[in-house]
Design a protein around this motif. Structure first.
Motif, mmCIF file in Angstrom:
data_model
loop_
_atom_site.group_PDB
_atom_site.id
_atom_site.type_symbol
_atom_site.label_atom_id
_atom_site.label_comp_id
_atom_site.label_asym_id
_atom_site.label_seq_id
_atom_site.Cartn_x
_atom_site.Cartn_y
_atom_site.Cartn_z
ATOM 1 N N VAL A 55 1.575 6.684 -6.727
ATOM 2 C CA VAL A 55 0.472 7.574 -7.155
ATOM 3 C C VAL A 55 0.811 9.027 -6.838
ATOM 4 O O VAL A 55 0.569 9.939 -7.658
ATOM 5 C CB VAL A 55 -0.847 7.145 -6.472
ATOM 6 C CG1 VAL A 55 -1.932 8.186 -6.710
ATOM 7 C CG2 VAL A 55 -1.299 5.780 -6.989
ATOM 8 N N ASP A 56 1.379 9.253 -5.628
ATOM 9 C CA ASP A 56 1.772 10.622 -5.251
ATOM 10 C C ASP A 56 2.784 11.186 -6.237
ATOM 11 O O ASP A 56 2.691 12.349 -6.662
ATOM 12 C CB ASP A 56 2.359 10.630 -3.837
ATOM 13 C CG ASP A 56 1.275 10.523 -2.767
ATOM 14 O OD1 ASP A 56 0.099 10.756 -3.109
ATOM 15 O OD2 ASP A 56 1.611 10.187 -1.611
ATOM 16 N N PHE B 119 0.838 -1.207 0.000
ATOM 17 C CA PHE B 119 0.000 0.000 0.000
ATOM 18 C C PHE B 119 0.873 1.257 0.000
ATOM 19 O O PHE B 119 0.640 2.199 -0.766
ATOM 20 C CB PHE B 119 -0.918 -0.015 1.224
ATOM 21 C CG PHE B 119 -1.657 1.273 1.451
ATOM 22 C CD1 PHE B 119 -2.737 1.634 0.640
ATOM 23 C CD2 PHE B 119 -1.264 2.152 2.455
ATOM 24 C CE1 PHE B 119 -3.398 2.834 0.836
ATOM 25 C CE2 PHE B 119 -1.930 3.349 2.646
ATOM 26 C CZ PHE B 119 -3.005 3.702 1.844
ATOM 27 N N TYR B 120 1.891 1.258 0.888
ATOM 28 C CA TYR B 120 2.804 2.409 0.930
ATOM 29 C C TYR B 120 3.491 2.614 -0.414
ATOM 30 O O TYR B 120 3.641 3.748 -0.892
ATOM 31 C CB TYR B 120 3.877 2.204 2.014
ATOM 32 C CG TYR B 120 3.375 2.389 3.430
ATOM 33 C CD1 TYR B 120 2.225 3.131 3.699
ATOM 34 C CD2 TYR B 120 4.049 1.813 4.506
ATOM 35 C CE1 TYR B 120 1.767 3.304 5.002
ATOM 36 C CE2 TYR B 120 3.614 1.980 5.806
ATOM 37 C CZ TYR B 120 2.461 2.722 6.052
ATOM 38 O OH TYR B 120 2.017 2.891 7.329
ATOM 39 N N ASP C 85 2.422 1.666 -3.444
ATOM 40 C CA ASP C 85 1.464 2.140 -4.454
ATOM 41 C C ASP C 85 1.090 3.599 -4.191
ATOM 42 O O ASP C 85 0.946 4.402 -5.138
ATOM 43 C CB ASP C 85 0.213 1.265 -4.438
ATOM 44 C CG ASP C 85 0.507 -0.145 -4.939
ATOM 45 O OD1 ASP C 85 1.583 -0.343 -5.540
ATOM 46 O OD2 ASP C 85 -0.338 -1.047 -4.721
ATOM 47 N N THR C 86 0.914 3.943 -2.911
ATOM 48 C CA THR C 86 0.590 5.329 -2.562
ATOM 49 C C THR C 86 1.698 6.279 -3.005
ATOM 50 O O THR C 86 1.432 7.354 -3.562
ATOM 51 C CB THR C 86 0.378 5.456 -1.048
ATOM 52 O OG1 THR C 86 -0.680 4.575 -0.653
ATOM 53 C CG2 THR C 86 0.004 6.873 -0.669
ATOM 54 N N GLU C 87 2.921 5.857 -2.750
ATOM 55 C CA GLU C 87 4.062 6.689 -3.142
ATOM 56 C C GLU C 87 4.130 6.848 -4.660
ATOM 57 O O GLU C 87 4.396 7.943 -5.174
ATOM 58 C CB GLU C 87 5.356 6.069 -2.621
ATOM 59 C CG GLU C 87 6.577 6.926 -2.880
ATOM 60 C CD GLU C 87 7.833 6.298 -2.321
ATOM 61 O OE1 GLU C 87 8.922 6.879 -2.515
ATOM 62 O OE2 GLU C 87 7.755 5.217 -1.689
ATOM 63 N N ILE D 175 -6.268 3.489 -7.584
ATOM 64 C CA ILE D 175 -6.531 4.120 -6.296
ATOM 65 C C ILE D 175 -7.787 3.553 -5.662
ATOM 66 O O ILE D 175 -7.831 3.284 -4.458
ATOM 67 C CB ILE D 175 -6.661 5.644 -6.462
ATOM 68 C CG1 ILE D 175 -5.299 6.241 -6.870
ATOM 69 C CG2 ILE D 175 -7.157 6.316 -5.184
ATOM 70 C CD1 ILE D 175 -5.343 7.701 -7.285
#
Length: 356
Positions: free
Chosen positions: A311-312, A304-305, A307-309, A355
């Motif tokens: 996307v950010d 998750f971290y 993928d979040t990074e 997302i």
């Protein structure tokens, strides 16, 4: 004549041998006097041949001397036979006494209540006992030979038959007793060995469980996806080692159950150890499963971290594109910008699926 008519036959083998030695000295003396008897016969024969006036008296004295001599030789032969027989009986008595003494000496070892305190000491005691049993196997031939000798002596010396039978029965009683002691001690040592073998396996397995628990708990949760993957791989290796010990746990359990089924004297202790072993195994499996869940949760979090990074980072790049105030200064440039914007919208749609 007093020597050859003596009824003294000795109280033991040493005494008989002393009497035999004295009798041998007598026989030497007797043999030395035979020549003297021959001389008397020769002289008497000469006097008779010369027709001595006292011929009848000479013949009478000659016959008297010869009769006494033959009687003495006969008594000597009987005495020799009696002493030989007495020596046979006393030698039998001595051999029986020595054998019984040896049996009783070994019997004290057989009566020991030391059955070992651990696996090594039990194995040492078993080896020692097997050595004693080999000695007993060798002694069995001697016991049989002595029993056969007793039967022969009872036939050849009926006057001593009852005493010989008493010795024979004493020998057999001691022999049967030590054989029983040997069998009982071997059985007890085997029981002790089986117990100590089980306890040694118990200690090995519980020690291994403790080490494995520490190993499973040693790793901290990862801070990235690669670390989380490595943790899961290593954790799966731990499961492989746990599975490899299943046969050892099964074997220990079967050994313990066999001891219980046999009514072993340490059944209460065995039952307690079996419970502990089962609980320790279950606790280890529960811990492994708990850590597996934690590592999988850690993996999900790190994914998750990541993928979040990602996307950010993508949104940061696209934000610069959207803030661009260039609207084109010609038809071609406007169309190119429109094409870029359409590509952005497609990319945005793809990111939106990731997302959501």
């Amino acid at each position: 004549e007093a020597i050859v008519t003596s009824e003294e036959l000795g109280q033991d083998l040493e005494h008989v041998e002393v009497l035999q030695k004295k009798f041998e000295e007598f026989q030497t003396d007797l043999a030395a006097h035979e020549e003297r008897v021959n001389e008397v016969n020769q002289f008497a024969g000469k006097l008779i041949q010369e027709q001595h006036p006292e011929e009848e008296l000479i013949k009478s004295k000659q016959d008297e001397v010869n009769a006494s001599w033959q009687r003495l030789k006969g008594l000597a032969l009987q005495r020799q036979g009696k002493l030989f027989g007495a020596a046979e009986v006393q030698r039998f008595n001595r051999d029986v006494d020595e054998t019984i003494s040896w049996i009783k000496e070994k019997g004290q070892l057989m009566a020991s209540d030391d059955f070992g305190r651990d696996l090594a000491s039990v194995q040492a005691l078993l080896r020692k006992h097997e050595g004693l049993e080999r000695d007993l196997a060798a002694l069995e031939d001697k016991v049989k030979a002595l029993c056969a000798e007793a039967d022969r002596l009872q036939q050849s010396h009926p006057i001593n038959a009852s005493q010989i039978q008493v010795k024979r029965e004493e020998l057999i009683a001691n022999w049967e007793q030590i054989r029983t002691l040997a069998a009982e001690r071997h059985a007890r040592l085997n029981d002790s060995y089986r117990l100590q073998r089980f306890l040694a396996d118990f200690r090995d397995l519980t020690s291994w469980v403790t080490e494995m628990k520490a190993l499973i708990n040693a790793d901290e949760l990862a801070n990235d996806v690669a670390g989380a993957e490595a943790l899961l791989d290593r954790h799966q290796e731990h499961k492989g080692e746990i599975d490899a010990h299943e046969d050892s746990f099964k074997s220990a359990d079967e050994s313990g159950q066999a001891l219980l089924a046999a009514g072993h004297y340490a059944s209460d202790e065995v039952k307690e150890k079996l419970t502990i072993l089962s609980d320790e195994r279950s606790a280890l499996l529960d811990l492994w499963e708990l850590r597996r869940q934690q590592y999988e949760q850690c993996m999900d979090l790190q994914l998750f971290y990541r993928d979040t990074e990602q996307v950010d980072n993508w949104m940061s790049k696209q934000e610069a594109f959207l803030l661009n105030e260039d609207l084109g200064d010609s038809l071609d440039s406007v169309e190119a910008l429109l094409k870029k914007h359409e590509d952005f919208e497609k990319s945005l749609s793809a990111q939106e699926e990731k997302i959501t």
